[in-house]
Design an enzyme around this catalytic site. Structure first.
Site, PDB file in Angstrom:
ATOM      1  N   TRP A 160     -19.042 -18.625   0.485  1.00  0.00           N
ATOM      2  CA  TRP A 160     -18.621 -17.263   0.131  1.00  0.00           C
ATOM      3  C   TRP A 160     -19.229 -16.762  -1.169  1.00  0.00           C
ATOM      4  O   TRP A 160     -18.510 -16.227  -2.015  1.00  0.00           O
ATOM      5  CB  TRP A 160     -17.094 -17.164   0.006  1.00  0.00           C
ATOM      6  N   GLU A 253     -10.233 -13.169 -14.384  1.00  0.00           N
ATOM      7  CA  GLU A 253      -9.280 -12.200 -14.959  1.00  0.00           C
ATOM      8  C   GLU A 253      -9.890 -10.800 -15.014  1.00  0.00           C
ATOM      9  O   GLU A 253      -9.237  -9.818 -14.646  1.00  0.00           O
ATOM     10  CB  GLU A 253      -8.877 -12.640 -16.369  1.00  0.00           C
ATOM     11  N   ARG A 281      -6.135  19.431  11.684  1.00  0.00           N
ATOM     12  CA  ARG A 281      -5.638  19.077  13.013  1.00  0.00           C
ATOM     13  C   ARG A 281      -4.348  19.829  13.307  1.00  0.00           C
ATOM     14  O   ARG A 281      -3.430  19.838  12.490  1.00  0.00           O
ATOM     15  CB  ARG A 281      -5.377  17.566  13.052  1.00  0.00           C
ATOM     16  N   GLY A 352      -4.970   9.943  14.029  1.00  0.00           N
ATOM     17  CA  GLY A 352      -4.768   9.798  15.470  1.00  0.00           C
ATOM     18  C   GLY A 352      -5.877   8.979  16.096  1.00  0.00           C
ATOM     19  O   GLY A 352      -6.401   8.048  15.476  1.00  0.00           O
ATOM     20  N   GLU A 376     -10.868 -12.812  -5.026  1.00  0.00           N
ATOM     21  CA  GLU A 376     -10.391 -13.059  -6.401  1.00  0.00           C
ATOM     22  C   GLU A 376      -8.946 -13.554  -6.406  1.00  0.00           C
ATOM     23  O   GLU A 376      -8.187 -13.280  -7.327  1.00  0.00           O
ATOM     24  CB  GLU A 376     -10.495 -11.802  -7.297  1.00  0.00           C
TER      25      GLU A 376
HETATM   26  C1  LIG Z   1     -16.171 -11.507   1.724  1.00  0.00           C
HETATM   27  C2  LIG Z   1     -15.801 -12.579   0.745  1.00  0.00           C
HETATM   28  C3  LIG Z   1     -16.485 -12.683  -0.454  1.00  0.00           C
HETATM   29  C4  LIG Z   1     -16.169 -13.708  -1.360  1.00  0.00           C
HETATM   30  N1  LIG Z   1     -16.906 -13.835  -2.514  1.00  0.00           N
HETATM   31  C5  LIG Z   1     -16.717 -14.934  -3.297  1.00  0.00           C
HETATM   32  C6  LIG Z   1     -17.584 -15.199  -4.414  1.00  0.00           C
HETATM   33  O1  LIG Z   1     -18.475 -14.402  -4.747  1.00  0.00           O
HETATM   34  N2  LIG Z   1     -17.415 -16.359  -5.105  1.00  0.00           N
HETATM   35  C7  LIG Z   1     -16.432 -17.256  -4.807  1.00  0.00           C
HETATM   36  O2  LIG Z   1     -16.327 -18.292  -5.462  1.00  0.00           O
HETATM   37  N3  LIG Z   1     -15.569 -17.016  -3.750  1.00  0.00           N
HETATM   38  C8  LIG Z   1     -15.694 -15.890  -3.006  1.00  0.00           C
HETATM   39  N4  LIG Z   1     -14.849 -15.652  -1.931  1.00  0.00           N
HETATM   40  C9  LIG Z   1     -13.820 -16.650  -1.607  1.00  0.00           C
HETATM   41  C10 LIG Z   1     -12.422 -16.161  -1.927  1.00  0.00           C
HETATM   42  O3  LIG Z   1     -12.212 -16.134  -3.322  1.00  0.00           O
HETATM   43  C11 LIG Z   1     -11.450 -17.105  -1.199  1.00  0.00           C
HETATM   44  O4  LIG Z   1     -11.595 -16.848   0.191  1.00  0.00           O
HETATM   45  C12 LIG Z   1     -10.028 -16.882  -1.624  1.00  0.00           C
HETATM   46  O5  LIG Z   1      -9.833 -17.327  -2.952  1.00  0.00           O
HETATM   47  C13 LIG Z   1      -9.052 -17.635  -0.708  1.00  0.00           C
HETATM   48  O6  LIG Z   1      -9.427 -18.958  -0.546  1.00  0.00           O
HETATM   49  P1  LIG Z   1      -9.527 -19.608   0.932  1.00  0.00           P
HETATM   50  O7  LIG Z   1     -10.291 -18.666   1.774  1.00  0.00           O
HETATM   51  O8  LIG Z   1     -10.036 -20.977   0.789  1.00  0.00           O
HETATM   52  O9  LIG Z   1      -8.043 -19.632   1.446  1.00  0.00           O
HETATM   53  P2  LIG Z   1      -7.010 -20.843   1.213  1.00  0.00           P
HETATM   54  O10 LIG Z   1      -6.981 -21.211  -0.218  1.00  0.00           O
HETATM   55  O11 LIG Z   1      -7.293 -21.905   2.205  1.00  0.00           O
HETATM   56  O12 LIG Z   1      -5.639 -20.121   1.595  1.00  0.00           O
HETATM   57  C14 LIG Z   1      -5.242 -19.896   2.949  1.00  0.00           C
HETATM   58  C15 LIG Z   1      -3.870 -19.207   2.938  1.00  0.00           C
HETATM   59  O13 LIG Z   1      -2.900 -20.070   2.289  1.00  0.00           O
HETATM   60  C16 LIG Z   1      -2.306 -19.393   1.203  1.00  0.00           C
HETATM   61  N5  LIG Z   1      -2.082 -20.335   0.112  1.00  0.00           N
HETATM   62  C17 LIG Z   1      -2.986 -21.207  -0.426  1.00  0.00           C
HETATM   63  N6  LIG Z   1      -2.420 -21.916  -1.415  1.00  0.00           N
HETATM   64  C18 LIG Z   1      -1.132 -21.456  -1.534  1.00  0.00           C
HETATM   65  C19 LIG Z   1      -0.042 -21.759  -2.405  1.00  0.00           C
HETATM   66  N7  LIG Z   1      -0.160 -22.667  -3.382  1.00  0.00           N
HETATM   67  N8  LIG Z   1       1.130 -21.098  -2.217  1.00  0.00           N
HETATM   68  C20 LIG Z   1       1.255 -20.171  -1.237  1.00  0.00           C
HETATM   69  N9  LIG Z   1       0.243 -19.812  -0.420  1.00  0.00           N
HETATM   70  C21 LIG Z   1      -0.923 -20.451  -0.552  1.00  0.00           C
HETATM   71  C22 LIG Z   1      -3.303 -18.303   0.799  1.00  0.00           C
HETATM   72  O14 LIG Z   1      -2.650 -17.239   0.116  1.00  0.00           O
HETATM   73  C23 LIG Z   1      -3.848 -17.886   2.161  1.00  0.00           C
HETATM   74  O15 LIG Z   1      -2.943 -17.002   2.763  1.00  0.00           O
HETATM   75  C24 LIG Z   1     -15.112 -14.600  -1.064  1.00  0.00           C
HETATM   76  C25 LIG Z   1     -14.392 -14.456   0.129  1.00  0.00           C
HETATM   77  C26 LIG Z   1     -14.723 -13.474   1.033  1.00  0.00           C
HETATM   78  C27 LIG Z   1     -13.936 -13.358   2.309  1.00  0.00           C
END
Ligand SMILES: Cc1cc2nc3c(=O)[nH]c(=O)nc-3n(C[C@H](O)[C@H](O)[C@H](O)COP(=O)(O)OP(=O)(O)OC[C@H]3O[C@@H](n4cnc5c(N)ncnc54)[C@H](O)[C@@H]3O)c2cc1C
Length: 398
Positions: A160, A253, A281, A352, A376
């Site tokens: 990502w 942050e 509309r 709609g 983030e």
């Molecule tokens: C289009 C896109 C661009 C991105 N760009 C970047 C980038 O430039 N650099 C970078 O480093 N990352 C990037 N990301 C990654 C992004 O920061 C992560 O997808 C995000 O932080 C969530 O991590 P994950 O996908 O691993 O979900 P997970 O951490 O696996 O979480 C899955 C679910 O579990 C929940 N969850 C996890 N831990 C807990 C907890 N302790 N308590 C309660 N709920 C929890 C989460 O809220 C979520 O609903 C990008 C993502 C996307 C989709």
């Protein structure tokens, strides 16, 4: 739009920058966003226009050739850009975070080397914490840098990376072996130079290709694979290993204020589209805005736009004053992204059946808004940060 999302107390310079960017968005971004987004095409001309306006150096100090503007100015610029097309704000965001990290934590040599070229857009930054197996749980990072003589050798896979293909600099968070008892004290940020593009962009570093996404198109999001990638110790951000977690948290942050600003921009646009459509509309002999159910939706949407904007501005001003803003940035990011999803959904309903047509902008906004709930740090992670901060502050005595 005259009334919503105004910001009191801006300087003349800030007003001028925001109004220049608003004009640019109206003339150069909104008319082209739909076509470029549907084609998943990189907005090369728009990016060149932003370079000319100095936006890549907006927050870089003047001594390094930037405009030396505040986080607030940056956030208000991002709000305008996202109102036009969120992907364009994605192009500058990781760059801005990396420039912030170098400005705050870089060695004098790193500042001198990177910041002037980042100010012109010659060097463009991406930042990489996430991996295939982790995003929220940053301290669990597996990509490892092992010391080998004066160098480090990096192995592992990252996931990502926004601007992973188009950037030529990655701020990369990896595991190092400081031997500290807490996992987050064994992390280090490296500044990785590479060629833009895909394939093997540096010996031992491969950017496989663009990830095909639901929205947020145009801007490239990639994986990055490190295999025996060799880098000098002089590329450690700030010169000392083991400080990467703190560097990245400082970066996110400001990144969270930026995501809040994007959410505000999309919500403003969704509201603009809804209030216009509601006055065109007609159903049951009158414009739909004259049905109270629709008028009340507009009132609720506008109130959410205002609330999100004010919280975003508050979080930016706090960081600009030199204070930590973890709780306020978390609140702003959480509220603005949730409200953005709600406001776009309501705008979609007001449209709609036409809202489901790719000819209408709201279809794109509906696909962009969900990303802000995740990027983030998800809403759950923001609530964790907010509650921890509050419990620290309101610690019960006795
Ligand atoms: C289009 C896109 C661009 C991105 N760009 C970047 C980038 O430039 N650099 C970078 O480093 N990352 C990037 N990301 C990654 C992004 O920061 C992560 O997808 C995000 O932080 C969530 O991590 P994950 O996908 O691993 O979900 P997970 O951490 O696996 O979480 C899955 C679910 O579990 C929940 N969850 C996890 N831990 C807990 C907890 N302790 N308590 C309660 N709920 C929890 C989460 O809220 C979520 O609903 C990008 C993502 C996307 C989709």
């Amino acid at each position: 739009m005259a009334r919503l999302a105004q910001t009191a107390g801006l300087t003349d310079v800030q007003e001028e920058i925001i109004s220049t960017v608003r004009d640019f968005v109206d003339k150069e971004i909104i008319p082209h966003a739909q076509a470029l987004e549907h084609a998943d095409e990189y907005p090369t001309d728009i990016v060149e226009g932003m370079k000319e306006m100095g936006l890549f150096g907006l927050t870089i100090p003047e001594e390094f050739g930037g405009l030396g503007e505040s986080l607030l100015t940056y956030a208000l610029v991002v709000e305008q850009i996202a109102r036009g097309w969120m992907s364009v704000s994605g192009v500058i965001n990781t760059h801005f975070i990396v420039a912030h990290m170098i400005k705050q934590h870089g060695t004098p040599e790193q500042k001198q080397h990177y910041l002037p070229k980042m100010a012109t857009g010659e060097i463009r930054g991406s930042f990489s914490m996430s991996e295939p197996d982790l995003g929220s749980d940053v301290a669990a990072i597996k990509t490892r840098a092992k010391k080998d003589g004066d160098d480090y050798v990096i192995d592992g896979a990252k996931m990502w990376l926004t601007n992973g293909g188009s950037s030529n600099l990655i701020a990369l968070l990896v595991k190092t072996d400081e031997g500290a008892d807490k996992a987050h004290k064994n992390l280090t940020t490296f500044l990785i130079d590479k060629e833009p593009g895909f394939g093997e962009v540096a010996p031992g570093l491969t950017i496989p290709g663009k990830i095909d996404k639901m929205g947020y198109k145009g801007v490239d999001t990639t994986e990055a694979v490190f295999a025996d990638y060799r880098v000098g110790a002089d590329k450690i951000l700030g010169g000392a290993s083991g400080k990467g977690f703190a560097h990245m948290m400082d970066g996110v942050e400001v990144g969270r204020v930026n995501v809040a600003a994007r959410a505000c921009g999309i919500a403003i646009r969704a509201f603009e589209l809804a209030i216009e459509y509601a006055q065109q509309r007609k159903t049951f002999g009158k414009q739909i805005a004259d049905h109270q159910a629709i008028a009340f939706k507009l009132a609720e949407m506008a109130t959410k736009v205002e609330a999100a904007h004010l919280m975003m501005v508050n979080a930016a001003r706090l960081k600009d004053s030199g204070e930590r803003n973890d709780v306020e940035a978390g609140m702003a990011k959480y509220l603005a992204s949730e409200y953005c999803a709600e406001v776009t959904q309501e705008s979609f309903r007001i449209h709609g059946g036409y809202g489901y047509s790719k000819e209408y902008e709201i279809e794109r906004l509906m696909r962009e808004a969900p990303f802000l709930l995740i990027g983030e740090g998800t809403s759950e992670i923001q609530k964790t940060i907010i509650s921890r901060g509050l419990l620290r502050e309101y610690k019960a005595r006795g």
